[in-house]
Design a protein around this motif. Structure first.
Motif, PDB file in Angstrom:
ATOM      1  N   ALA A  27      28.675   3.611  31.561  1.00  0.00           N
ATOM      2  CA  ALA A  27      28.388   2.227  31.167  1.00  0.00           C
ATOM      3  C   ALA A  27      27.581   1.514  32.246  1.00  0.00           C
ATOM      4  O   ALA A  27      26.669   0.739  31.936  1.00  0.00           O
ATOM      5  N   VAL A  28      27.913   1.774  33.512  1.00  0.00           N
ATOM      6  CA  VAL A  28      27.153   1.159  34.607  1.00  0.00           C
ATOM      7  C   VAL A  28      25.684   1.540  34.477  1.00  0.00           C
ATOM      8  O   VAL A  28      24.787   0.687  34.539  1.00  0.00           O
ATOM      9  N   ILE A  29      25.446   2.839  34.269  1.00  0.00           N
ATOM     10  CA  ILE A  29      24.063   3.321  34.215  1.00  0.00           C
ATOM     11  C   ILE A  29      23.323   2.690  33.032  1.00  0.00           C
ATOM     12  O   ILE A  29      22.193   2.207  33.172  1.00  0.00           O
ATOM     13  N   VAL A  30      23.994   2.662  31.876  1.00  0.00           N
ATOM     14  CA  VAL A  30      23.365   2.058  30.695  1.00  0.00           C
ATOM     15  C   VAL A  30      23.038   0.593  30.957  1.00  0.00           C
ATOM     16  O   VAL A  30      21.931   0.115  30.684  1.00  0.00           O
ATOM     17  N   LEU A  31      24.014  -0.123  31.528  1.00  0.00           N
ATOM     18  CA  LEU A  31      23.811  -1.553  31.817  1.00  0.00           C
ATOM     19  C   LEU A  31      22.621  -1.747  32.752  1.00  0.00           C
ATOM     20  O   LEU A  31      21.800  -2.642  32.547  1.00  0.00           O
ATOM     21  N   ILE A  32      22.544  -0.918  33.785  1.00  0.00           N
ATOM     22  CA  ILE A  32      21.448  -1.074  34.745  1.00  0.00           C
ATOM     23  C   ILE A  32      20.107  -0.820  34.064  1.00  0.00           C
ATOM     24  O   ILE A  32      19.145  -1.559  34.274  1.00  0.00           O
ATOM     25  N   PHE A  33      20.063   0.192  33.201  1.00  0.00           N
ATOM     26  CA  PHE A  33      18.796   0.453  32.499  1.00  0.00           C
ATOM     27  C   PHE A  33      18.411  -0.718  31.600  1.00  0.00           C
ATOM     28  O   PHE A  33      17.244  -1.034  31.442  1.00  0.00           O
ATOM     29  N   LEU A  34      19.423  -1.359  31.023  1.00  0.00           N
ATOM     30  CA  LEU A  34      19.138  -2.498  30.153  1.00  0.00           C
ATOM     31  C   LEU A  34      18.688  -3.725  30.943  1.00  0.00           C
ATOM     32  O   LEU A  34      17.858  -4.497  30.486  1.00  0.00           O
ATOM     33  N   TYR A 303      35.024   0.378  45.881  1.00  0.00           N
ATOM     34  CA  TYR A 303      33.728   1.048  45.752  1.00  0.00           C
ATOM     35  C   TYR A 303      32.882   0.388  44.669  1.00  0.00           C
ATOM     36  O   TYR A 303      31.691   0.100  44.857  1.00  0.00           O
ATOM     37  N   LEU A 304      33.524   0.107  43.536  1.00  0.00           N
ATOM     38  CA  LEU A 304      32.839  -0.556  42.425  1.00  0.00           C
ATOM     39  C   LEU A 304      32.278  -1.905  42.886  1.00  0.00           C
ATOM     40  O   LEU A 304      31.143  -2.280  42.592  1.00  0.00           O
ATOM     41  N   ASP A 305      33.112  -2.620  43.633  1.00  0.00           N
ATOM     42  CA  ASP A 305      32.749  -3.927  44.149  1.00  0.00           C
ATOM     43  C   ASP A 305      31.586  -3.823  45.143  1.00  0.00           C
ATOM     44  O   ASP A 305      30.597  -4.553  45.053  1.00  0.00           O
ATOM     45  N   ALA A 306      31.703  -2.867  46.055  1.00  0.00           N
ATOM     46  CA  ALA A 306      30.665  -2.687  47.070  1.00  0.00           C
ATOM     47  C   ALA A 306      29.360  -2.238  46.425  1.00  0.00           C
ATOM     48  O   ALA A 306      28.272  -2.683  46.811  1.00  0.00           O
ATOM     49  N   GLY A 307      29.470  -1.355  45.415  1.00  0.00           N
ATOM     50  CA  GLY A 307      28.280  -0.882  44.721  1.00  0.00           C
ATOM     51  C   GLY A 307      27.543  -2.029  44.046  1.00  0.00           C
ATOM     52  O   GLY A 307      26.320  -2.170  44.162  1.00  0.00           O
ATOM     53  N   ALA A 308      28.317  -2.883  43.371  1.00  0.00           N
ATOM     54  CA  ALA A 308      27.695  -4.016  42.678  1.00  0.00           C
ATOM     55  C   ALA A 308      27.055  -4.964  43.685  1.00  0.00           C
ATOM     56  O   ALA A 308      25.971  -5.509  43.449  1.00  0.00           O
ATOM     57  N   LYS A 309      27.712  -5.148  44.844  1.00  0.00           N
ATOM     58  CA  LYS A 309      27.149  -6.034  45.859  1.00  0.00           C
ATOM     59  C   LYS A 309      25.858  -5.460  46.422  1.00  0.00           C
ATOM     60  O   LYS A 309      24.869  -6.184  46.607  1.00  0.00           O
ATOM     61  N   ALA A 322      29.826  -5.752  37.686  1.00  0.00           N
ATOM     62  CA  ALA A 322      31.097  -5.124  38.065  1.00  0.00           C
ATOM     63  C   ALA A 322      32.213  -5.567  37.123  1.00  0.00           C
ATOM     64  O   ALA A 322      33.069  -4.767  36.746  1.00  0.00           O
ATOM     65  N   ALA A 323      32.187  -6.852  36.733  1.00  0.00           N
ATOM     66  CA  ALA A 323      33.237  -7.360  35.843  1.00  0.00           C
ATOM     67  C   ALA A 323      33.170  -6.670  34.491  1.00  0.00           C
ATOM     68  O   ALA A 323      34.205  -6.369  33.882  1.00  0.00           O
TER      69      ALA A 323
ATOM     70  N   LEU B 100      35.916  -9.407  30.304  1.00  0.00           N
ATOM     71  CA  LEU B 100      34.589  -9.131  29.764  1.00  0.00           C
ATOM     72  C   LEU B 100      33.822 -10.420  29.507  1.00  0.00           C
ATOM     73  O   LEU B 100      32.633 -10.517  29.830  1.00  0.00           O
ATOM     74  N   ALA B 101      34.516 -11.418  28.958  1.00  0.00           N
ATOM     75  CA  ALA B 101      33.824 -12.637  28.528  1.00  0.00           C
ATOM     76  C   ALA B 101      33.099 -13.343  29.680  1.00  0.00           C
ATOM     77  O   ALA B 101      31.893 -13.580  29.578  1.00  0.00           O
ATOM     78  N   PRO B 102      33.769 -13.662  30.795  1.00  0.00           N
ATOM     79  CA  PRO B 102      33.010 -14.301  31.880  1.00  0.00           C
ATOM     80  C   PRO B 102      31.956 -13.380  32.467  1.00  0.00           C
ATOM     81  O   PRO B 102      30.859 -13.839  32.826  1.00  0.00           O
ATOM     82  N   GLY B 103      32.250 -12.071  32.549  1.00  0.00           N
ATOM     83  CA  GLY B 103      31.279 -11.121  33.099  1.00  0.00           C
ATOM     84  C   GLY B 103      30.024 -11.072  32.243  1.00  0.00           C
ATOM     85  O   GLY B 103      28.907 -11.253  32.729  1.00  0.00           O
ATOM     86  N   LEU B 104      30.233 -10.863  30.943  1.00  0.00           N
ATOM     87  CA  LEU B 104      29.102 -10.720  30.025  1.00  0.00           C
ATOM     88  C   LEU B 104      28.270 -12.000  29.969  1.00  0.00           C
ATOM     89  O   LEU B 104      27.032 -11.952  30.023  1.00  0.00           O
ATOM     90  N   THR B 105      28.950 -13.155  29.871  1.00  0.00           N
ATOM     91  CA  THR B 105      28.191 -14.400  29.751  1.00  0.00           C
ATOM     92  C   THR B 105      27.401 -14.676  31.039  1.00  0.00           C
ATOM     93  O   THR B 105      26.263 -15.120  30.975  1.00  0.00           O
ATOM     94  N   THR B 106      28.000 -14.388  32.200  1.00  0.00           N
ATOM     95  CA  THR B 106      27.279 -14.630  33.453  1.00  0.00           C
ATOM     96  C   THR B 106      26.081 -13.698  33.583  1.00  0.00           C
ATOM     97  O   THR B 106      24.989 -14.131  33.963  1.00  0.00           O
ATOM     98  N   VAL B 107      26.289 -12.422  33.264  1.00  0.00           N
ATOM     99  CA  VAL B 107      25.189 -11.457  33.375  1.00  0.00           C
ATOM    100  C   VAL B 107      24.043 -11.866  32.448  1.00  0.00           C
ATOM    101  O   VAL B 107      22.875 -11.878  32.844  1.00  0.00           O
ATOM    102  N   LEU B 108      24.388 -12.237  31.207  1.00  0.00           N
ATOM    103  CA  LEU B 108      23.333 -12.627  30.262  1.00  0.00           C
ATOM    104  C   LEU B 108      22.650 -13.922  30.699  1.00  0.00           C
ATOM    105  O   LEU B 108      21.416 -14.050  30.609  1.00  0.00           O
ATOM    106  N   ALA B 109      23.441 -14.879  31.185  1.00  0.00           N
ATOM    107  CA  ALA B 109      22.852 -16.144  31.634  1.00  0.00           C
ATOM    108  C   ALA B 109      21.868 -15.883  32.776  1.00  0.00           C
ATOM    109  O   ALA B 109      20.772 -16.438  32.818  1.00  0.00           O
TER     110      ALA B 109
END
Lengths: 351, 300
Positions: A27-34, A303-309, A322-323, B100-109
């Protein structure tokens, strides 16, 4: 989960977690590509970034310290089928109390004052979570919702103190004054923020494991977690085990707050502990509520947190991906279908 | 009630009550179907974000609102499908939705506007305000109940429809039976999971409406706009004894607290943070009081 869960059950749990985490990484990879205009670089920073130098690596390990504490706090409560959703407020309030104690004793001996500050943090967390446990024990008030509501209101009160009476006017940050340097925990991997708190966190996980699996109280708590009614017929004082897990859970959340002040920030900053409580729940779930497994689970989350940062710093995505990944882990981590799939595969292979 | 301020306070109470009412009525369906739905908060935030975004993009309020509600129904579908068909713990998947909701909305914003803070839309159509003709001549009632936007009245209609659906239709009967005993439902050849999924979708629909009200009345999206309203709605379901009328009363009480706090904020020097904490505190105290009452009633 089951009594006498043997090696096979452990194996199934392990594989299931691995599947869940793999899906999250995909999912991370897909999100990054998007989302990213330079996906390959972003993926590099996300996955490899945290390991590229001492500074990142140390900071990543440092992030795991509060997560080990909150993860343990949730694991012990969940294992006893008691739900503490007030971790956010407990960590935050305890961090403020730690700061206040240190500020009140500006010239005290570091060990004495520091111990006192941590005790204050532990008591604060215990008290807040214990209240919900007490209401549950006394009148059956749902502790899941009451701990959340109490935490949400305590957060506002802590905000008031940090930005109001305790605010440091010489600083533009919404933060308190700096605590005395004798309270700073020893850094072990300069220039990163990693401090000796990591050893205490790991030791706490070992103690928690010993408590849950090798003491009478731990046994009774786990029994109540499996079936409270049955435990009551078995002669266990089940009312006690509504409040005790909450007290321990709050204590561990409190320590998380204490250690981020003494080890990392040396003051209380507005909203600085946000997310540590919720992430503790994810850590406990990945660890299947096993105190020892909380350690690697907390590392994974850090790690997830550090990666996103790292990806945010070096590329064009925002930290909140990350969220989304965490949400995907939450969604799948308890899915029984994954476990059934593994059991089925295993039977096929063994046959 | 003789103070000249009581009328605006009550007028605002009716307005503030609407998102609580929408979320709690949807949550009533999931609650009656035997599920603890803590995802109300996240579903509201999804609805709030997408309805204001789509309204700004299409320039059409109705279209934006519809797409916004569809978004929260879609998230509810994911939440429900994973919980029911992948058999995940609904409490954890609820947390997932709230994360998911705050994450998704922030990323999209951030992706769309390059901004993670408050997003203001200049040319957004206003919510249509409605004057109720019948009570126009009754001064007090008219001042309090009339002149709200149409979502306020839609929420009242939703309560009535929900009450009819729950108590007067076969679906409502099956819904309540599922909550009491899903096995029994199965023995009648019905699929309890389908009924539960329907309940989750209904909660997604009403939470979408509740969230939309929050963002559309401001013409803006603010991070964490819902600010715990979904949780308070959840408590309103319990305090309302899982009945539509009870939920209306509980929502009114919570909204009244918030309305009074807003008013007090303007005239006293009580720190804003304490005032922000009062809705949670009042909800908590109400919840404790309710359980104490239940406890002693059960003892008698």
């Amino acid at each position: 989960m089951k009594l006498g869960a043997g090696r096979s059950e452990f194996f199934i749990n392990f594989i299931a977690i691995l599947i869940t985490l793999s899906i999250a990484f995909v999912a991370v990879i897909v999100l990054i590509f998007l989302l990213s205009s330079q996906p390959i670089d972003t993926i590099y920073y996300f996955f490899i970034g945290p390991f590229t130098n001492r500074y990142y690596l140390g900071n990543m390990l440092n992030t795991s310290i509060p997560l080990i504490f909150t993860g343990l706090g949730i694991a012990i409560a969940f294992k006893s089928s008691v739900f503490n959703l007030g971790g956010e407020g407990q960590v935050y309030a305890a961090a403020l109390v730690t700061t206040v104690i240190c500020l009140a004793l500006p010239t005290a001996n570091g060990y004495f004052g520091g111990t006192l500050a941590l005790a204050g943090a532990a008591l604060t967390g215990s008290f807040l979570a214990g209240l919900s446990g007490y209401f549950r024990m006394k009148w059956g008030t749902d502790e899941l919702i009451s701990s959340y509501l109490l935490s949400a209101s305590i957060i506002m009160v802590v905000n008031y103190f940090i930005t109001g009476p305790l605010n440091d006017p010489t600083n533009n940050l919404l933060a308190t004054k700096l605590i005395g340097s004798q309270y700073f925990l020893l850094k072990i991997m300069p220039p990163s923020k990693l401090d000796i708190g990591i050893f205490i966190a790991i030791a706490t996980a070992v103690v928690a494991f010993f408590f849950m699996y090798h003491t009478h109280a731990g046994y009774e708590m786990r029994m109540c977690g499996l079936n409270r009614e049955f435990s009551r017929y078995g002669g266990i004082d089940t009312a006690r085990y509504l409040i005790l897990p909450m007290l321990i859970s709050g204590l561990l959340h409190g320590l998380a707050g204490g250690f981020i002040v003494l080890g990392t920030y040396h003051k209380a900053i507005k909203e600085f502990s946000f997310g540590m409580g919720w992430n503790g729940i994810a850590v406990a779930l990945i660890a299947r509520n096993n105190p020892l497994a909380v350690i690697p689970a907390a590392f994974f989350f850090a790690y997830l947190d550090a990666g996103a940062k790292a990806a945010m710093l070096h590329s064009d995505v925002t930290f909140e991906i990350a969220a989304i990944v965490q949400a995907i882990i939450y969604y799948l981590v308890t899915a029984k279908v994954i476990y059934r799939f593994i059991r089925y595969r295993k039977r096929v292979i063994n046959a | 009630m003789h103070s000249p301020y009581s009328i605006p306070v009550l007028h605002n109470t009716i307005r503030i009550m609407t998102p609580f009412l929408f979320a709690a009525i949807g949550g009533l369906f999931t609650e009656l179907a035997g599920m603890l739905n803590i995802a109300l908060e996240g579903l509201m935030l999804i609805g709030a974000f997408f309805s204001v975004i789509f309204t700004a993009f299409t320039g059409n309020l109705f279209l934006g609102l519809t797409l916004g509600i569809l978004s929260s129904v879609l998230v509810a579908l994911i939440f429900g499908w994973i919980s029911l068909y992948l058999k995940a713990n609904i409490f954890i998947t609820g947390l997932a939705t709230n994360l998911l909701a705050p994450g998704l909305t922030t990323v999209l914003a951030f992706q769309i506007f390059g901004n993670k803070g408050v997003i203001r839309f200049e040319n957004i159509p206003n919510l249509t305000h409605i004057t109720i003709p019948i009570i126009r001549r009754i001064p007090l009632l008219n001042d309090i109940l009339s002149g709200h936007n149409f979502l306020v009245y839609l929420s009242w209609l939703t309560v009535i429809i929900a009450a009819i659906v729950i108590y007067e239709t076969p679906f409502g009967l099956r819904l309540r039976a599922t909550g009491l005993n899903p096995r029994a439902i199965e023995s009648y050849g019905l699929k309890p999971r389908r009924i539960q999924l329907a309940a989750i979708l209904i909660s997604g629909f009403t939470c979408g409406l509740g969230g939309s009200m929050l963002s559309l009345e401001m013409g803006a999206f603010v991070p964490n706009l819902t600010a715990g309203r979904g949780w308070i709605a959840l408590v309103a379901i319990y305090l309302g004894s899982k009945r539509p009328l009870g939920i209306v009363i509980a929502s009114f009480v919570f909204a009244l607290t918030e309305s009074i706090s807003n008013y007090v904020q303007g005239i006293t020097s009580v720190p804003a943070d304490f005032i922000l904490a009062t809705p949670y505190m009042v909800t908590l105290l109400a919840m404790i009081g309710w359980s104490v009452w239940q406890y002693y009633r059960a003892k008698e």
